[in-house]
Design a protein around this motif. Structure first.
Motif, PDB file in Angstrom:
ATOM      1  N   ASN A  50      58.332  25.737  -0.199  1.00  0.00           N
ATOM      2  CA  ASN A  50      57.004  25.963   0.372  1.00  0.00           C
ATOM      3  C   ASN A  50      56.441  24.678   0.979  1.00  0.00           C
ATOM      4  OD1 ASN A  50      54.629  27.536   0.884  1.00  0.00           O
ATOM      5  ND2 ASN A  50      53.659  26.525  -0.873  1.00  0.00           N
ATOM      6  N   LEU A  51      56.720  23.536   0.297  1.00  0.00           N
ATOM      7  CA  LEU A  51      56.254  22.245   0.794  1.00  0.00           C
ATOM      8  C   LEU A  51      56.887  21.922   2.140  1.00  0.00           C
ATOM      9  CD1 LEU A  51      54.824  19.494   0.429  1.00  0.00           C
ATOM     10  CD2 LEU A  51      56.824  18.739  -0.887  1.00  0.00           C
ATOM     11  N   GLU A  52      58.186  22.172   2.263  1.00  0.00           N
ATOM     12  CA  GLU A  52      58.888  21.881   3.522  1.00  0.00           C
ATOM     13  C   GLU A  52      58.364  22.737   4.668  1.00  0.00           C
ATOM     14  OE1 GLU A  52      62.926  22.450   2.524  1.00  0.00           O
ATOM     15  OE2 GLU A  52      63.190  20.467   1.587  1.00  0.00           O
ATOM     16  N   LEU A  53      57.867  23.947   4.329  1.00  0.00           N
ATOM     17  CA  LEU A  53      57.279  24.807   5.366  1.00  0.00           C
ATOM     18  C   LEU A  53      55.875  24.343   5.753  1.00  0.00           C
ATOM     19  CD1 LEU A  53      58.379  28.335   4.069  1.00  0.00           C
ATOM     20  CD2 LEU A  53      59.322  27.068   6.015  1.00  0.00           C
ATOM     21  N   ARG A  54      55.145  23.773   4.773  1.00  0.00           N
ATOM     22  CA  ARG A  54      53.753  23.384   5.047  1.00  0.00           C
ATOM     23  C   ARG A  54      53.650  21.994   5.661  1.00  0.00           C
ATOM     24  NH1 ARG A  54      50.990  22.277   1.069  1.00  0.00           N
ATOM     25  NH2 ARG A  54      52.475  22.410  -0.659  1.00  0.00           N
ATOM     26  N   PRO A  61      55.061  11.566   6.276  1.00  0.00           N
ATOM     27  CA  PRO A  61      55.929  11.300   5.125  1.00  0.00           C
ATOM     28  C   PRO A  61      55.152  10.978   3.845  1.00  0.00           C
ATOM     29  CG  PRO A  61      55.985   9.447   6.645  1.00  0.00           C
ATOM     30  CD  PRO A  61      55.226  10.539   7.332  1.00  0.00           C
ATOM     31  N   VAL A  62      53.983  10.313   3.994  1.00  0.00           N
ATOM     32  CA  VAL A  62      53.218   9.937   2.804  1.00  0.00           C
ATOM     33  C   VAL A  62      52.695  11.177   2.071  1.00  0.00           C
ATOM     34  CG1 VAL A  62      51.186   8.707   1.942  1.00  0.00           C
ATOM     35  CG2 VAL A  62      52.574   7.712   3.794  1.00  0.00           C
ATOM     36  N   ALA A  63      52.114  12.107   2.820  1.00  0.00           N
ATOM     37  CA  ALA A  63      51.599  13.336   2.218  1.00  0.00           C
ATOM     38  C   ALA A  63      52.731  14.150   1.599  1.00  0.00           C
ATOM     39  CB  ALA A  63      50.864  14.176   3.264  1.00  0.00           C
ATOM     40  N   TYR A  64      53.870  14.145   2.274  1.00  0.00           N
ATOM     41  CA  TYR A  64      55.018  14.887   1.760  1.00  0.00           C
ATOM     42  C   TYR A  64      55.487  14.298   0.419  1.00  0.00           C
ATOM     43  CZ  TYR A  64      59.685  16.967   1.528  1.00  0.00           C
ATOM     44  OH  TYR A  64      60.811  17.629   1.121  1.00  0.00           O
ATOM     45  N   GLU A  65      55.605  12.957   0.379  1.00  0.00           N
ATOM     46  CA  GLU A  65      56.069  12.301  -0.843  1.00  0.00           C
ATOM     47  C   GLU A  65      55.083  12.512  -1.992  1.00  0.00           C
ATOM     48  OE1 GLU A  65      58.889  10.904  -1.571  1.00  0.00           O
ATOM     49  OE2 GLU A  65      59.703  11.241   0.437  1.00  0.00           O
ATOM     50  N   GLU A  66      53.776  12.454  -1.679  1.00  0.00           N
ATOM     51  CA  GLU A  66      52.777  12.679  -2.730  1.00  0.00           C
ATOM     52  C   GLU A  66      52.865  14.089  -3.314  1.00  0.00           C
ATOM     53  OE1 GLU A  66      49.028  11.802  -1.023  1.00  0.00           O
ATOM     54  OE2 GLU A  66      49.236   9.610  -1.208  1.00  0.00           O
ATOM     55  N   GLU A  67      53.022  15.063  -2.447  1.00  0.00           N
ATOM     56  CA  GLU A  67      53.113  16.444  -2.911  1.00  0.00           C
ATOM     57  C   GLU A  67      54.417  16.680  -3.679  1.00  0.00           C
ATOM     58  OE1 GLU A  67      51.383  20.216  -3.351  1.00  0.00           O
ATOM     59  OE2 GLU A  67      50.592  18.286  -2.609  1.00  0.00           O
ATOM     60  N   LEU A  68      55.517  16.053  -3.198  1.00  0.00           N
ATOM     61  CA  LEU A  68      56.801  16.183  -3.906  1.00  0.00           C
ATOM     62  C   LEU A  68      56.722  15.534  -5.290  1.00  0.00           C
ATOM     63  CD1 LEU A  68      59.747  17.118  -3.774  1.00  0.00           C
ATOM     64  CD2 LEU A  68      60.328  14.854  -2.803  1.00  0.00           C
ATOM     65  N   TYR A  69      56.009  14.384  -5.372  1.00  0.00           N
ATOM     66  CA  TYR A  69      55.826  13.713  -6.658  1.00  0.00           C
ATOM     67  C   TYR A  69      55.043  14.610  -7.630  1.00  0.00           C
ATOM     68  CZ  TYR A  69      53.999  10.429 -10.100  1.00  0.00           C
ATOM     69  OH  TYR A  69      53.632   9.805 -11.270  1.00  0.00           O
ATOM     70  N   ARG A  70      54.011  15.300  -7.097  1.00  0.00           N
ATOM     71  CA  ARG A  70      53.218  16.193  -7.924  1.00  0.00           C
ATOM     72  C   ARG A  70      54.076  17.333  -8.470  1.00  0.00           C
ATOM     73  NH1 ARG A  70      51.308  20.961  -7.750  1.00  0.00           N
ATOM     74  NH2 ARG A  70      52.000  21.283  -5.589  1.00  0.00           N
ATOM     75  N   ILE A  71      54.950  17.886  -7.587  1.00  0.00           N
ATOM     76  CA  ILE A  71      55.819  18.998  -8.000  1.00  0.00           C
ATOM     77  C   ILE A  71      56.774  18.553  -9.106  1.00  0.00           C
ATOM     78  CG2 ILE A  71      57.668  20.537  -7.237  1.00  0.00           C
ATOM     79  CD1 ILE A  71      56.280  20.598  -4.479  1.00  0.00           C
ATOM     80  N   GLU A  72      57.367  17.353  -8.951  1.00  0.00           N
ATOM     81  CA  GLU A  72      58.301  16.842  -9.964  1.00  0.00           C
ATOM     82  C   GLU A  72      57.576  16.511 -11.274  1.00  0.00           C
ATOM     83  OE1 GLU A  72      60.155  13.572  -8.049  1.00  0.00           O
ATOM     84  OE2 GLU A  72      61.640  14.817  -6.980  1.00  0.00           O
TER      85      GLU A  72
END
Length: 337
Positions: A50-54, A61-72
């Motif tokens: 879902n993150l990769e779609l949004r 990249p910063v927003a992506y990494e922050e959201e990925l960190y939250r998921i992990e």
């Protein structure tokens, strides 16, 4: 099916059933844990997709990494929660399993002891009654000289005394069980009680009983109960000592304590059984091979009576062989004539 249930109720096969159920419960807990971890991994995979779609990681990249960190981080928190809850449940299961296992076996053991007690009581009741009846019928049907009649009458009195003590033990055990046993304490001369009690016991026993009693020792106590303590301890010594051996009864002062000892010349008692022998219905040895008589009430009642008098009793090894039952009373008085 009925036979299986009977075996379980009597303790046979209960260990297998118990551990089978425990293993099943633990296996079910592990299986649910595996399912929860799989579900957590699926949630993470779905959130990453879902993150990769949004969010385009090449554009932001910063927003992506922050959201990925939250998921992990959320996945790690779920993992920690699953492990914590699983460990807690497992601990509760093991703790409860130990308590239930001990309680069940204690109940089964108590039931077996009660059954053995009933068998022993039946034998203990029938033996003196049969012996007394035989002696009296012999006197009635045969013309015996005076000496033989006195001998048979003495044996009859001995058997009735034994029956009387057994009845007293059973009634007193019932009273202790129902919290109805009351002591009638008064100043009593313990030295006199022991000496008088031993005189009555000596003519009923083939063992040599030696008494070393300090005179004029007074305590606050129940005369009947103290007599029962003496009778139970001497009878116990007689049962576990070789025939015609020596039994010693002592009463003396030591380190401001009143010591009352009954010493036998038997085989002694193993260290791991010295506390168990004061439990109700407990008897040393195997029930199927035991040769000594008894109901398992004598030492239990003795300890209860001694405790109610403010004393303590313990079984210690006698240096010359055998066992010494030692009672300690903190409160006593020596009256000088």
């Amino acid at each position: 099916m009925k036979r299986v249930i009977q075996k379980i109720q009597t303790g046979k096969g209960i260990t297998f059933v118990y551990f089978f159920l425990l293993f099943y419960i633990i296996l079910a807990l592990v299986w649910w844990g595996v399912l929860l971890f799989r579900q957590s991994h699926q949630i993470k995979t779905f959130e990453v997709q879902n993150l990769e779609l949004r969010i385009d990681k090449t554009v932001t990249p910063v927003a992506y990494e922050e959201e990925l960190y939250r998921i992990e981080r959320d996945e790690h928190m779920r993992t920690f929660k699953f492990f914590g809850e699983g460990a807690t449940f497992l601990g509760v299961i093991f703790f409860g399993a130990v308590l239930v296992y001990r309680a069940v076996w204690k109940q089964i053991k108590l039931g077996q002891q009660q059954q053995n007690f009933m068998m022993a009581v039946t034998h203990e009741l029938k033996s003196p009654i049969a012996a007394a009846k035989l002696n009296l019928e012999t006197i009635r049907k045969r013309k015996l000289d005076e000496e033989k009649q006195h001998k048979l009458l003495d044996n009859t009195i001995k058997e009735t005394d034994r029956l009387d003590q057994l009845c007293n033990n059973i009634l007193l055990a019932s009273q202790f069980e129902n919290q109805k046993a009351q002591l009638f304490k008064e100043p009593v001369n313990l030295s006199e009680i022991i000496c008088h009690g031993l005189e009555q016991i000596k003519h009923r026993q083939s063992h040599e009983i030696k008494a070393y009693i300090s005179p004029n020792i007074w305590i606050e106590g129940d005369k009947f109960m103290l007599n029962l303590v003496l009778s139970n301890l001497v009878e116990n010594a007689v049962k576990y000592s070789p025939k015609c051996s020596e039994i010693i009864v002592r009463l003396f002062e030591e380190n401001k304590l009143l010591k009352w000892q009954v010493i036998d010349g038997g085989d002694g008692i193993a260290d791991d059984e010295k506390e168990k022998i004061f439990q109700k219905f407990y008897r040393v040895g195997n029930e199927n091979t035991r040769k000594t008589k008894g109901t398992g009430l004598g030492l239990y009642l003795t300890k209860r009576i001694v405790t109610q008098h403010g004393g303590e009793i313990e079984a210690i090894d006698n240096p010359g062989g055998g066992t010494c039952f030692e009672i300690s009373f903190p409160g006593f008085q020596v009256k000088h004539a």
